[in-house]
Structure formats: structure tokens, C-alpha cells
Design a protein around this motif. Structure first.
Motif, short mmCIF file in Angstrom:
data_model
loop_
_atom_site.label_atom_id
_atom_site.label_comp_id
_atom_site.label_asym_id
_atom_site.label_seq_id
_atom_site.Cartn_x
_atom_site.Cartn_y
_atom_site.Cartn_z
N ARG A 32 0.85 -1.19 0.00
CA ARG A 32 0.00 0.00 0.00
C ARG A 32 0.89 1.24 0.00
O ARG A 32 1.09 1.90 1.03
CB ARG A 32 -0.93 -0.01 1.22
CG ARG A 32 -1.91 -1.15 1.25
CD ARG A 32 -2.87 -1.04 0.06
NE ARG A 32 -3.92 -2.05 0.11
CZ ARG A 32 -3.85 -3.21 -0.53
NH1 ARG A 32 -2.77 -3.51 -1.23
NH2 ARG A 32 -4.86 -4.06 -0.48
N PHE A 33 1.43 1.58 -1.15
CA PHE A 33 2.34 2.72 -1.25
C PHE A 33 1.55 3.97 -1.65
O PHE A 33 0.42 3.90 -2.14
CB PHE A 33 3.45 2.44 -2.28
CG PHE A 33 2.94 2.08 -3.65
CD1 PHE A 33 2.71 3.06 -4.61
CD2 PHE A 33 2.68 0.75 -3.97
CE1 PHE A 33 2.25 2.72 -5.87
CE2 PHE A 33 2.22 0.40 -5.23
CZ PHE A 33 2.00 1.39 -6.17
N ARG A 34 2.17 5.11 -1.45
CA ARG A 34 1.54 6.37 -1.79
C ARG A 34 1.46 6.51 -3.31
O ARG A 34 2.44 6.31 -4.01
CB ARG A 34 2.33 7.54 -1.20
CG ARG A 34 1.72 8.92 -1.48
CD ARG A 34 2.50 10.01 -0.80
NE ARG A 34 2.48 9.85 0.66
CZ ARG A 34 3.10 10.67 1.50
NH1 ARG A 34 3.81 11.69 1.03
NH2 ARG A 34 3.04 10.44 2.80
N GLY A 35 0.30 6.86 -3.80
CA GLY A 35 0.10 6.99 -5.24
C GLY A 35 -0.32 5.70 -5.91
O GLY A 35 -0.29 5.62 -7.14
N ARG A 36 -0.71 4.70 -5.12
CA ARG A 36 -1.10 3.42 -5.70
C ARG A 36 -2.35 3.57 -6.57
O ARG A 36 -2.41 3.01 -7.67
CB ARG A 36 -1.34 2.41 -4.58
CG ARG A 36 -1.87 1.07 -5.04
CD ARG A 36 -2.00 0.10 -3.87
NE ARG A 36 -2.61 -1.14 -4.28
CZ ARG A 36 -3.92 -1.37 -4.28
NH1 ARG A 36 -4.75 -0.40 -3.88
NH2 ARG A 36 -4.42 -2.51 -4.67
N GLY A 37 -3.34 4.30 -6.08
CA GLY A 37 -4.55 4.50 -6.87
C GLY A 37 -4.29 5.24 -8.16
O GLY A 37 -4.85 4.90 -9.21
N ALA A 38 -3.41 6.26 -8.11
CA ALA A 38 -3.08 7.00 -9.33
C ALA A 38 -2.34 6.12 -10.33
O ALA A 38 -2.54 6.22 -11.54
CB ALA A 38 -2.24 8.24 -8.98
N PHE A 39 -1.48 5.23 -9.80
CA PHE A 39 -0.76 4.33 -10.69
C PHE A 39 -1.71 3.37 -11.40
O PHE A 39 -1.61 3.16 -12.61
CB PHE A 39 0.29 3.54 -9.89
CG PHE A 39 0.97 2.45 -10.67
CD1 PHE A 39 1.96 2.76 -11.59
CD2 PHE A 39 0.61 1.12 -10.50
CE1 PHE A 39 2.59 1.76 -12.32
CE2 PHE A 39 1.22 0.12 -11.21
CZ PHE A 39 2.22 0.44 -12.13
N LEU A 40 -2.66 2.78 -10.65
CA LEU A 40 -3.61 1.88 -11.27
C LEU A 40 -4.51 2.62 -12.26
O LEU A 40 -4.88 2.07 -13.31
CB LEU A 40 -4.46 1.21 -10.19
CG LEU A 40 -3.73 0.21 -9.29
CD1 LEU A 40 -4.66 -0.31 -8.20
CD2 LEU A 40 -3.19 -0.96 -10.12
N LEU A 41 -4.87 3.85 -11.96
CA LEU A 41 -5.66 4.64 -12.90
C LEU A 41 -4.88 4.94 -14.17
O LEU A 41 -5.43 4.88 -15.28
CB LEU A 41 -6.11 5.94 -12.23
CG LEU A 41 -6.96 6.89 -13.09
CD1 LEU A 41 -8.26 6.20 -13.50
CD2 LEU A 41 -7.24 8.18 -12.34
N LEU A 42 -3.60 5.23 -14.02
CA LEU A 42 -2.76 5.48 -15.18
C LEU A 42 -2.63 4.24 -16.05
O LEU A 42 -2.67 4.31 -17.29
CB LEU A 42 -1.38 5.96 -14.74
CG LEU A 42 -0.36 6.26 -15.85
CD1 LEU A 42 -0.87 7.39 -16.74
CD2 LEU A 42 1.00 6.60 -15.26
N VAL A 43 -2.50 3.09 -15.40
CA VAL A 43 -2.43 1.84 -16.16
C VAL A 43 -3.73 1.60 -16.93
O VAL A 43 -3.72 1.18 -18.08
CB VAL A 43 -2.13 0.66 -15.20
CG1 VAL A 43 -2.30 -0.67 -15.91
CG2 VAL A 43 -0.73 0.78 -14.64
N LEU A 44 -4.86 1.90 -16.28
CA LEU A 44 -6.14 1.72 -16.94
C LEU A 44 -6.32 2.70 -18.10
O LEU A 44 -6.88 2.34 -19.15
CB LEU A 44 -7.28 1.91 -15.92
CG LEU A 44 -8.71 1.70 -16.44
CD1 LEU A 44 -8.88 0.27 -16.94
CD2 LEU A 44 -9.72 2.01 -15.36
#
Length: 295
Positions: free
Chosen positions: A119-131
Motif C-alpha cells: 500500500r504505497f503512496r500513489g497506488r490508486g493514481a498508478f492503477l488509474l494510469l495503467v487503466l
């Protein structure tokens, strides 16, 4: 002295035979579902049947309206191997699809494990970028990809198609594998580490075998997507002997004449490896669903 005199009871007689229970009649819903399933299967198989018939149709009967030819001539399969670059295109496609799948797994597995467990900082943004990267169409990026690979000197090679196909299929692989790993309880890894396994060993011995259905799903979709890719193969390669199978089949369609029996014969050759791969991997999917459930 009779048996009745001694006071003994006569033995029991033969038991009556039980009538076999009548088999339950199939319900109307079951019959309708079965008939519908077979009808849909026949509907999906009909184009492939037409491909086989056209591949076996003689050249002088290609314009006939009859559904079946007067005779079958399978020489189109030999002519596509001797008169075209189909063999080289097939080997190129096998190399490109296998290389793209390997590159995707090498990058997607660490990324999926990290996003599912850390659970690192920016995990949600990373997954959104991948999507978001999954939403881009290869056609919209052809000009930029052509200029970039031209500057790197990779045009007209199998390497350029491996990298391009891996890049466009990486996002889906990360999402599907991360979802499977996230559904596996982390307590299993903690129990393995308590028994003496390190984090990496617990990952490879416990988590990845349980996530095998997701990994196999990513492999199937990546391989099929790279196998069927056409636009990048047409844009990034120019030599007929270095082009993939989809572009090689397209080259058989001439400007003034088309030998449809050879085109359909080449299309059938292109379908067989994918069917064989799915038949082999499908068993691994079934076994992966129960992997680790009993020990």
C-alpha cells in the motif's frame, strides 16, 4: 419327523423384484437450453466450415453459386507454402507472440504483486494510469511509434513488434493478475514465512500457484492479441519475409485478382496454432483453479 413338529419356522421365500424407477424426463427448460446451445455452436462454426469448403474448392469453381464444389482440391494448402511467404510469416508471428507474452509476464508479475500487496503512496493514481493506457488505440499512436522506432533503428524487425505488442497488452495483464493476487489472503504468505520461507520464496511457492488462473488468462489474451495484430505489423514492417502472418495473408489479396481458396487455406493455417495453444492451456486453467486447495 417334520419340520413343523420340531418347532422350526420355514425359511423366507424369494423376495419380489423391485421395478426399476423410471428415469425422470428432462425438463422443458433443459431441453430448450441444450437446443439453443447447439444452435449457437453451429452458428459460430458455420464460418469455419465455409472456410474449409472454400479452401478445398477448385480454382475454376470459385465464382460458382453452388455451396459445395463438384470436387475438392486441396492443392491450395501446398501452393500457399511454395508460392508465398506464408511459412516465414508464420514463424515470425510465433516469435512475436511468444516474445511479447514473455515480456508482458516479466513486467506484469512484479507490478501486479507490488500493487496487490504494498500500500504505497500513489497506488490508486498508478492503477488509474495503467487503466488509461489501455484505452489508447494502436492506430492513434502509429505516427509517434513509427518516428520513435525509426530513431532507434528498430523498424522492419521482429523486435519492434514484440515491444509494441507487449506495451499495448501490459495494462490488461497487470490488472487481471493484480486482481487475482489481491483475492488471495495475505495470511497464507505470513504462515509460509513463519515456517521459514522468505518473502520471495513465499511468493513463488504459495501466492503465484494460487494466482495461476489469472496468469494463464493474461497469457492467453496477450498471445492471441499479438497473434491477431495487424495495424502495427503493416506499419512498422515493410519486407514481406519479416511481416507477421496477418499482413502476409493480406498481401495475398491482389489489386485485380484474388485466389480465395489460397486466402482461406492460409487463414486456416493461422487458426490452428491458436486452437492448439488454447487446448493445452485450458487444462492448466482447470488445474490452477484448485491449486493449493488441498495439501
Amino acid at each position: 419327523m417334520s419340520t413343523a413338529t420340531l418347532g422350526t419356522r420355514p425359511g423366507p421365500g424369494p423376495r419380489p423384484r423391485r421395478r426399476p424407477r423410471p428415469r425422470p424426463r428432462p425438463r422443458t427448460r433443459t431441453v430448450l437450453l441444450t437446443v439453443t446451445a447447439w444452435a449457437l455452436a453451429a452458428l459460430f462454426l458455420l464460418p469455419y466450415v465455409q472456410m474449409v469448403i472454400t479452401a478445398g474448392r477448385p480454382a475454376d469453381e470459385l465464382r460458382d453459386n453452388a455451396y459445395l464444389p463438384s470436387r475438392f482440391d486441396w492443392s491450395a494448402f501446398t501452393r500457399v507454402w511454395s508460392e508465398t511467404t506464408l511459412g516465414q510469416n508464420l514463424s515470425n508471428t510465433l516469435l512475436i507472440a511468444a516474445g511479447s507474452t514473455l515480456l508482458v509476464l516479466l513486467v506484469a508479475l512484479p507490478a501486479a504483486c507490488c500493487t496487490a500487496r504494498v500500500r504505497f503512496r500513489g497506488r490508486g493514481a498508478f492503477l488509474l494510469l495503467v487503466l488509461v493506457t489501455q484505452m489508447f488505440q494502436p492506430t492513434a499512436l502509429q505516427v509517434g511509434l513509427y518516428r520513435e522506432f525509426h530513431a532507434l533503428g528498430l523498424l522492419d524487425t521482429t523486435t519492434v513488434l514484440m515491444v509494441a505488442n507487449a506495451a499495448f497488452n501490459l495494462a490488461f495483464a497487470i490488472w487481471i493478475i493484480s486482481a487475482y493476487i489481491g483475492s488471495i489472503p495475505v495470511e497464507l504468505e505470513e504462515a509460509a514465512m513463519t515456517d521459514g520461507c522468505g518473502r520471495a520464496r513465499a511468493l513463488f511457492r504459495v501466492t503465484l500457484p494460487l494466482a495461476m488462473p489469472g496468469i494463464v488468462t493474461a497469457v492467453i489474451f496477450t498471445f492471441i492479441a499479438a497473434w491477431n495484430e495487424f495495424v502495427m505489423g503493416l506499419t512498422l514492417t515493410t519486407s514481406p519475409e519479416r511481416q507477421p502472418l496477418t499482413v502476409g495473408i493480406n498481401n495475398m489479396i491482389g489489386a485485380y485478382s484474388v485466389q480465395w481458396n489460397q486466402v482461406f487455406a492460409a487463414s486456416l493455417v493461422a487458426i490452428v496454432p491458436v486452437i492448439a495453444l488454447f487446448a493445452v492451456i485450458e487444462r492448466q486453467v482447470v488445474s490452477g483453479l484448485t491449486a493449493g486447495s488441498v495439501k
